[in-house]
Design a protein around this motif. Structure first.
Motif, PDB file in Angstrom:
ATOM      1  N   LYS A  21       0.839  -1.207   0.000  1.00 49.28           N
ATOM      2  CA  LYS A  21       0.000   0.000   0.000  1.00 49.28           C
ATOM      3  C   LYS A  21       0.868   1.249   0.000  1.00 49.28           C
ATOM      4  N   SER A  22       0.256   2.350  -0.416  1.00 46.35           N
ATOM      5  CA  SER A  22       0.957   3.636  -0.423  1.00 46.35           C
ATOM      6  C   SER A  22       0.124   4.694   0.277  1.00 46.35           C
ATOM      7  N   ILE A  23       0.825   5.623   0.900  1.00 46.90           N
ATOM      8  CA  ILE A  23       0.205   6.797   1.511  1.00 46.90           C
ATOM      9  C   ILE A  23       0.842   8.018   0.849  1.00 46.90           C
ATOM     10  N   LYS A  24      -0.013   8.969   0.483  1.00 45.84           N
ATOM     11  CA  LYS A  24       0.493  10.160  -0.196  1.00 45.84           C
ATOM     12  C   LYS A  24       0.438  11.371   0.728  1.00 45.84           C
ATOM     13  N   CYS A  25       1.390  12.266   0.542  1.00 47.20           N
ATOM     14  CA  CYS A  25       1.441  13.488   1.341  1.00 47.20           C
ATOM     15  C   CYS A  25       1.811  14.660   0.447  1.00 47.20           C
ATOM     16  N   GLU A  26       1.131  15.771   0.679  1.00 50.35           N
ATOM     17  CA  GLU A  26       1.406  16.986  -0.081  1.00 50.35           C
ATOM     18  C   GLU A  26       1.379  18.174   0.874  1.00 50.35           C
ATOM     19  N   GLN A  27       2.305  19.104   0.674  1.00 47.21           N
ATOM     20  CA  GLN A  27       2.278  20.333   1.476  1.00 47.21           C
ATOM     21  C   GLN A  27       2.314  21.547   0.541  1.00 47.21           C
ATOM     22  N   ASN A  28       1.535  22.579   0.912  1.00 43.83           N
ATOM     23  CA  ASN A  28       1.477  23.785   0.096  1.00 43.83           C
ATOM     24  C   ASN A  28       2.043  24.978   0.845  1.00 43.83           C
ATOM     25  N   LEU A  29       2.973  24.715   1.760  1.00 45.61           N
ATOM     26  CA  LEU A  29       3.569  25.761   2.579  1.00 45.61           C
ATOM     27  C   LEU A  29       4.877  26.287   1.999  1.00 45.61           C
ATOM     28  N   GLY A  30       5.336  25.678   0.935  1.00 46.52           N
ATOM     29  CA  GLY A  30       6.605  26.090   0.353  1.00 46.52           C
ATOM     30  C   GLY A  30       7.806  25.619   1.149  1.00 46.52           C
ATOM     31  N   HIS A  31       7.617  24.643   2.028  1.00 49.02           N
ATOM     32  CA  HIS A  31       8.722  24.122   2.829  1.00 49.02           C
ATOM     33  C   HIS A  31       9.658  23.262   1.986  1.00 49.02           C
ATOM     34  N   ASP A  32      10.912  23.135   2.465  1.00 52.56           N
ATOM     35  CA  ASP A  32      11.886  22.351   1.716  1.00 52.56           C
ATOM     36  C   ASP A  32      12.188  21.008   2.374  1.00 52.56           C
TER      37      ASP A  32
END
Lengths: 112, 113
Positions: free
Chosen positions: B19-30
């Motif tokens: 299985k896979s878990i996805k993650c996305e951030q829109n904070l512009g973090h590196d």
């Protein structure tokens, strides 16, 4: 290895009843201590960073203090919305601040 | 505006599956992270990526493989799932210069039956 111990594990307060949570740590050279709040079913939320003994930070009813061996999170006149698990954490010896070691938390319940 | 999002929120699967878990951030973090929180609520770091480069790889089974296609995404793939993998998995992000101030996603509760 870094160790972070929090006490008590759980705390039940009446609304308005002030108290303190404790975080003790054993690290080779403290480079900061962090407090987070975690609500049920949610991810932790950053509260404070303390860098040196004697430092204090405040946010609303919360005040964090730091000594050479431990940190306290003082809660003044708590409200039911302060109910959460409070986590403290320290940066690891290596890997910069990215590697953070968390304590097991204190679950706070504030009863109206 | 969701700062750090994860999908799915709940994942129930059988032993042996992948299985896979996805993650996305829109904070512009590196910098992005994966944490595992067990039944006793102990939160432990698994991986950290900075600008798509793996910088922290804690002692986790090699059945766990993170992938960062870009700075805003960090996925976690788990092969041959075991009962002991059941936990809540959190994604987080931060700026490398303020790495202690991490922003966490809502978590993915993985249940392996």
């Amino acid at each position: 290895e870094d160790q972070v111990t929090q006490s008590p594990e759980a705390l039940r307060l009446q609304e308005g009843e002030s108290s303190s949570l404790n975080c003790s740590y054993t690290v080779s050279g403290l480079r900061g201590l962090f407090w987070y709040r975690q609500d049920p079913g949610k991810g932790p939320e950053f509260l404070f960073t303390l860098y040196s003994a004697g430092e204090e930070k405040e946010k609303e009813r919360l005040k964090a203090t730091l000594t050479k061996k431990e940190s306290f999170l003082h809660i003044t006149a708590p409200k039911p919305e302060d109910s959460a698990t409070y986590l403290c954490a320290v940066p690891g010896d290596s890997g910069g601040y990215q590697k953070v070691t968390f304590g097991t938390g204190t679950k706070l319940q504030v009863i109206p | 505006d969701t700062a750090v999002s994860q999908t799915p929120k709940y994942l129930v699967t059988q032993m042996g599956n992948d299985k896979s878990i996805k993650c996305e951030q829109n904070l512009g973090h590196d910098t992005m992270y994966w944490y595992k929180q067990d039944s006793k609520k102990f939160l432990k770091i698994m991986f950290s990526y900075n600008n798509k480069e793996l910088i922290i790889n804690e002692t986790v089974p090699n059945r766990f493989s993170p992938k960062s296609p870009d700075k805003a995404h960090l996925n976690l793939h788990i092969n041959s799932l075991e009962l002991g993998d059941s936990a809540v998995y959190f994604c987080a992000s931060s700026q490398a210069s303020l790495a202690y101030e991490q922003y966490f996603g809502p978590g993915t509760r993985l249940t392996v039956t």
